[in-house]
Scaffold this motif. Structure first.
Motif, mmCIF file in Angstrom:
data_model
loop_
_atom_site.group_PDB
_atom_site.id
_atom_site.type_symbol
_atom_site.label_atom_id
_atom_site.label_comp_id
_atom_site.label_asym_id
_atom_site.label_seq_id
_atom_site.Cartn_x
_atom_site.Cartn_y
_atom_site.Cartn_z
ATOM 1 N N MET A 1 7.641 -3.290 0.217
ATOM 2 C CA MET A 1 8.010 -2.194 -0.593
ATOM 3 C C MET A 1 7.671 -1.033 -0.250
ATOM 4 O O MET A 1 6.566 -0.917 0.295
ATOM 5 C CB MET A 1 7.522 -2.271 -2.454
ATOM 6 N N ILE A 2 8.336 0.042 0.152
ATOM 7 C CA ILE A 2 8.261 1.443 0.604
ATOM 8 C C ILE A 2 8.323 2.475 -0.392
ATOM 9 O O ILE A 2 9.225 2.506 -1.181
ATOM 10 C CB ILE A 2 8.990 1.804 1.543
ATOM 11 N N LEU A 3 7.422 3.490 -0.672
ATOM 12 C CA LEU A 3 7.231 4.450 -1.271
ATOM 13 C C LEU A 3 7.507 5.779 -0.389
ATOM 14 O O LEU A 3 6.629 5.980 0.262
ATOM 15 C CB LEU A 3 6.164 4.788 -2.042
ATOM 16 N N LEU B 1 17.844 1.054 -10.291
ATOM 17 C CA LEU B 1 17.239 2.141 -9.482
ATOM 18 C C LEU B 1 15.933 1.620 -9.360
ATOM 19 O O LEU B 1 15.041 0.854 -10.166
ATOM 20 C CB LEU B 1 16.984 3.233 -10.683
ATOM 21 N N GLU B 2 15.264 1.439 -8.000
ATOM 22 C CA GLU B 2 14.336 0.682 -7.630
ATOM 23 C C GLU B 2 13.913 1.410 -6.334
ATOM 24 O O GLU B 2 14.325 2.163 -5.282
ATOM 25 C CB GLU B 2 14.498 -0.665 -7.374
ATOM 26 N N PHE B 3 12.519 1.337 -5.844
ATOM 27 C CA PHE B 3 11.920 1.423 -4.439
ATOM 28 C C PHE B 3 12.737 0.613 -3.553
ATOM 29 O O PHE B 3 13.213 -0.405 -3.755
ATOM 30 C CB PHE B 3 10.566 1.204 -4.428
ATOM 31 N N PRO B 4 12.891 1.171 -2.345
ATOM 32 C CA PRO B 4 13.388 0.207 -1.314
ATOM 33 C C PRO B 4 12.360 -0.793 -0.951
ATOM 34 O O PRO B 4 11.185 -0.712 -1.056
ATOM 35 C CB PRO B 4 13.196 1.230 -0.121
ATOM 36 N N CYS B 5 12.925 -1.781 -1.110
ATOM 37 C CA CYS B 5 12.094 -2.942 -0.673
ATOM 38 C C CYS B 5 13.063 -4.152 -0.266
ATOM 39 O O CYS B 5 14.168 -4.252 -0.282
ATOM 40 C CB CYS B 5 11.324 -3.450 -1.905
ATOM 41 N N GLY B 6 12.413 -5.366 0.262
ATOM 42 C CA GLY B 6 13.033 -6.275 0.726
ATOM 43 C C GLY B 6 12.438 -7.383 1.481
ATOM 44 O O GLY B 6 11.124 -7.240 1.639
ATOM 45 N N GLY B 7 12.948 -8.443 2.019
ATOM 46 C CA GLY B 7 12.133 -9.645 2.129
ATOM 47 C C GLY B 7 11.621 -9.534 3.920
ATOM 48 O O GLY B 7 12.399 -8.984 4.683
ATOM 49 N N PHE C 1 -1.005 -4.474 -2.069
ATOM 50 C CA PHE C 1 -0.113 -5.560 -2.240
ATOM 51 C C PHE C 1 -0.025 -6.186 -3.542
ATOM 52 O O PHE C 1 -0.848 -5.684 -4.452
ATOM 53 C CB PHE C 1 -0.210 -7.065 -1.209
ATOM 54 N N PHE C 2 0.836 -6.664 -3.950
ATOM 55 C CA PHE C 2 1.177 -7.396 -5.279
ATOM 56 C C PHE C 2 1.934 -8.577 -5.136
ATOM 57 O O PHE C 2 2.534 -8.915 -4.276
ATOM 58 C CB PHE C 2 1.703 -6.336 -6.335
ATOM 59 N N CYS D 1 3.872 -9.338 -1.750
ATOM 60 C CA CYS D 1 4.726 -7.973 -1.201
ATOM 61 C C CYS D 1 3.790 -6.942 -0.989
ATOM 62 O O CYS D 1 3.094 -6.405 -1.691
ATOM 63 C CB CYS D 1 5.538 -7.486 -2.581
ATOM 64 N N ASP D 2 3.953 -6.605 0.287
ATOM 65 C CA ASP D 2 3.007 -5.553 0.788
ATOM 66 C C ASP D 2 3.616 -4.056 0.344
ATOM 67 O O ASP D 2 4.972 -3.897 0.834
ATOM 68 C CB ASP D 2 2.880 -5.702 2.381
ATOM 69 N N VAL D 3 2.835 -3.219 0.052
ATOM 70 C CA VAL D 3 3.205 -1.770 -0.317
ATOM 71 C C VAL D 3 2.961 -0.899 0.681
ATOM 72 O O VAL D 3 1.672 -0.654 1.095
ATOM 73 C CB VAL D 3 2.847 -1.523 -1.732
ATOM 74 N N PHE D 4 3.918 0.010 1.008
ATOM 75 C CA PHE D 4 3.458 1.034 1.952
ATOM 76 C C PHE D 4 4.032 2.382 1.410
ATOM 77 O O PHE D 4 4.931 2.568 0.691
ATOM 78 C CB PHE D 4 4.387 0.956 3.307
#
Length: 130
Positions: free
Chosen positions: A46-48, A71-77, A107-108, A119-122
């Motif tokens: 997931m990217i902020l 409406l969401e943050f860009p994210c994917g597998g 991550f979460f 899910c790693d968050v950047f």
């Protein structure tokens, strides 16, 4: 103290390139036995994206299961064979932008209980058109 469940067996029911459907047999601390059905993935990102004004980018897209735009943050597998790191590839695909700076901030585990996934968050900043 919370006691863990004992896993008695585990088998893959179905598998594709993105996830596995698993069936585990378990035993509770009190001896009761049961089945646990879940999906397991290769993970996600997931990217902020933060623009020069400090705004965080969100994307609007249609999601099949909700039958509505979200409406969401860009994210994917995560993908095993990617030329770019997954977070950069996913951000470019969904926002048509790239970033000069990237930082992993945590991550979460989304939907834990049904899906075994990390899910790693950047955070990405100094954005530019891809």
């Amino acid at each position: 103290m919370i006691q863990p469940w004992k896993q008695c067996s585990s088998k893959t029911i179905y598998e594709n390139p993105w996830w596995r459907y698993q069936l585990d047999e378990f035993e509770l601390p009190n001896g009761v036995k049961g089945e646990y059905h879940y999906m397991e993935t290769t993970g996600s990102v997931m990217i902020l994206g933060v623009d020069e004004q400090g705004h965080i980018l969100l994307i609007r897209q249609y999601v099949y299961l909700s039958k509505d735009p979200t409406l969401e943050f860009p994210c994917g597998g995560r993908k095993a064979q990617s030329a770019l790191p997954d977070e950069q590839r996913e951000f470019g695909e969904e926002t048509k932008q790239s970033a000069e700076h990237w930082e992993q901030v945590g991550f979460f585990c989304p939907n834990l209980g049904l899906v075994k996934e990390r899910c790693d968050v950047f955070v990405a900043w100094k954005l530019m058109a891809a």
